[in-house]
Design an enzyme around this catalytic site. Structure first.
Site, mmCIF file in Angstrom:
data_model
loop_
_atom_site.group_PDB
_atom_site.id
_atom_site.type_symbol
_atom_site.label_atom_id
_atom_site.label_comp_id
_atom_site.label_asym_id
_atom_site.label_seq_id
_atom_site.Cartn_x
_atom_site.Cartn_y
_atom_site.Cartn_z
ATOM 1 N N SER A 149 32.183 -23.484 1.991
ATOM 2 C CA SER A 149 30.855 -22.825 1.738
ATOM 3 C C SER A 149 30.680 -22.190 0.473
ATOM 4 O O SER A 149 31.695 -21.224 0.159
ATOM 5 C CB SER A 149 30.621 -21.672 2.851
ATOM 6 O OG SER A 149 30.443 -22.292 3.922
ATOM 7 N N LYS A 174 29.900 -12.806 2.562
ATOM 8 C CA LYS A 174 30.140 -13.980 1.401
ATOM 9 C C LYS A 174 28.779 -14.766 1.675
ATOM 10 O O LYS A 174 28.045 -15.009 0.701
ATOM 11 C CB LYS A 174 31.514 -14.630 1.275
ATOM 12 C CG LYS A 174 31.394 -15.719 0.281
ATOM 13 C CD LYS A 174 32.353 -16.711 0.421
ATOM 14 C CE LYS A 174 31.814 -17.778 1.416
ATOM 15 N NZ LYS A 174 32.618 -18.921 1.614
ATOM 16 N N LYS A 184 23.450 -25.121 4.993
ATOM 17 C CA LYS A 184 24.293 -24.248 5.359
ATOM 18 C C LYS A 184 24.240 -22.819 5.231
ATOM 19 O O LYS A 184 24.392 -21.835 6.445
ATOM 20 C CB LYS A 184 26.069 -24.441 4.599
ATOM 21 C CG LYS A 184 26.944 -23.378 5.173
ATOM 22 C CD LYS A 184 27.420 -23.515 6.615
ATOM 23 C CE LYS A 184 28.106 -22.435 7.100
ATOM 24 N NZ LYS A 184 29.777 -22.541 6.465
#
Length: 298
Positions: A94, A236, A168
């Site tokens: 990611s 994050k 995502k």
């Protein structure tokens, strides 16, 4: 001729993803900065190597599953001299959309190819081979990859390079916010005198039904905060969502609030499961607590 796969990054997700590839009959060479994690896959049939160049040198396909964009970039730069011409690098980590686009540009300039293919579904989905896989790249490269990705889950091409990371981030936006909303619903039920477990059962199957209510709602009721997806990782992702929103010229006020909640939580339980959002909510409401079970953090 079978595809030779180099898999870089054997963590919570990487380990079960490699096992799914091996179970599907693929030949996989594994590398990790901590070699012992790669070596643990030898019994499953993987070829573990300690040197990054040795891992990627003969690979037709390189898959990276690393902690964050800067680490992906560093590993990619280190591996570049050993990469075969026209090799296809698939980053399933990611990262920010801008980072994925930079990786694509770098590899294209070097005569190699790139697809970003982040995943959703957690460790359970990785072990079951049911990950949602969001791919960004060319249709031709995706077609070449699709069978390999299908061993780990359900791959979908969502656009050009960088688009997988956008998808995502959209996924994580919904996940992060919904976890917090489920926590609020359970705490409200408890504080107002209802049984939170019965409340959850009552609304299952209605408009509030979701995977988050099913999985993380149960985790909260059991007070099981042993990491599947970690608080620090969710934070994050939240920051990456806000960066993408800024780049797109839009404001996401609810996501900003959710990010602030995870920022507060990461200071106390950074490695807990992101369902530990309940703990942060309870800290804002002294004396209120869902259920009577002890907290499980490890």
């Amino acid at each position: 001729m079978s595809t030779r796969i180099a898999f870089l990054g054997i963590g919570l997700m990487g380990d079960p993803m490699v096992r799914r590839l091996l179970a599907a009959g693929h030949a996989v060479t594994v590398w990790n900065r901590t070699f012992a994690k790669a070596a643990a896959l030898a019994d499953a049939g993987a070829h573990a190597v300690a040197d990054l160049a040795d891992a990627v040198r003969d690979a037709d396909l390189v898959i990276s599953m690393l902690e964050a964009g800067p680490i992906v970039g560093a590993v990619m730069q280190q591996a570049l001299p050993a990469l075969a011409p026209r090799v296809l690098w698939v980053d399933m980590s990611s990262t920010r959309q801008s980072e994925a686009q930079e990786f694509h540009a770098l590899l294209l300039e070097q005569g190699r190819r790139f697809v970003d293919a982040p995943v959703s579904g957690g460790v359970g989905g990785a072990a079951a081979g049911t990950l949602a896989i969001m791919a960004g790249g060319s249709a031709q490269d995706f077609a070449e990859l699709e069978t390999v990705l299908a061993a780990m889950g359900r791959p979908t091409l969502v656009g050009p390079a960088g688009s997988g990371q956008v998808a995502k981030l959209c996924n994580q936006l919904i996940v992060g916010a919904t976890i917090n909303i489920v926590a609020e619903a359970l705490l409200l039920a408890q504080a107002a005198g209802a049984d939170p477990a019965a409340m959850r059962a009552a609304i299952r199957g209605g408009f509030a039904e979701s995977k988050i209510l099913e999985v993380h709602g149960q985790r909260m009721l059991e007070r099981n905060f042993v990491a599947g997806g970690q608080v620090k990782t969710q934070l994050k992702d939240q920051r990456n969502i806000l960066a993408a929103a800024q780049a797109a010229g839009i404001t996401l006020p609810v996501t900003q609030l959710v990010t602030e909640r995870y920022q507060a939580l990461v200071e106390t339980v950074p490695q807990a499961d992101h369902s530990a959002a309940l703990l942060g909510l309870e800290a804002l409401n002294p004396g209120q607590r869902v259920g009577t079970a002890p907290d499980r953090l490890a």
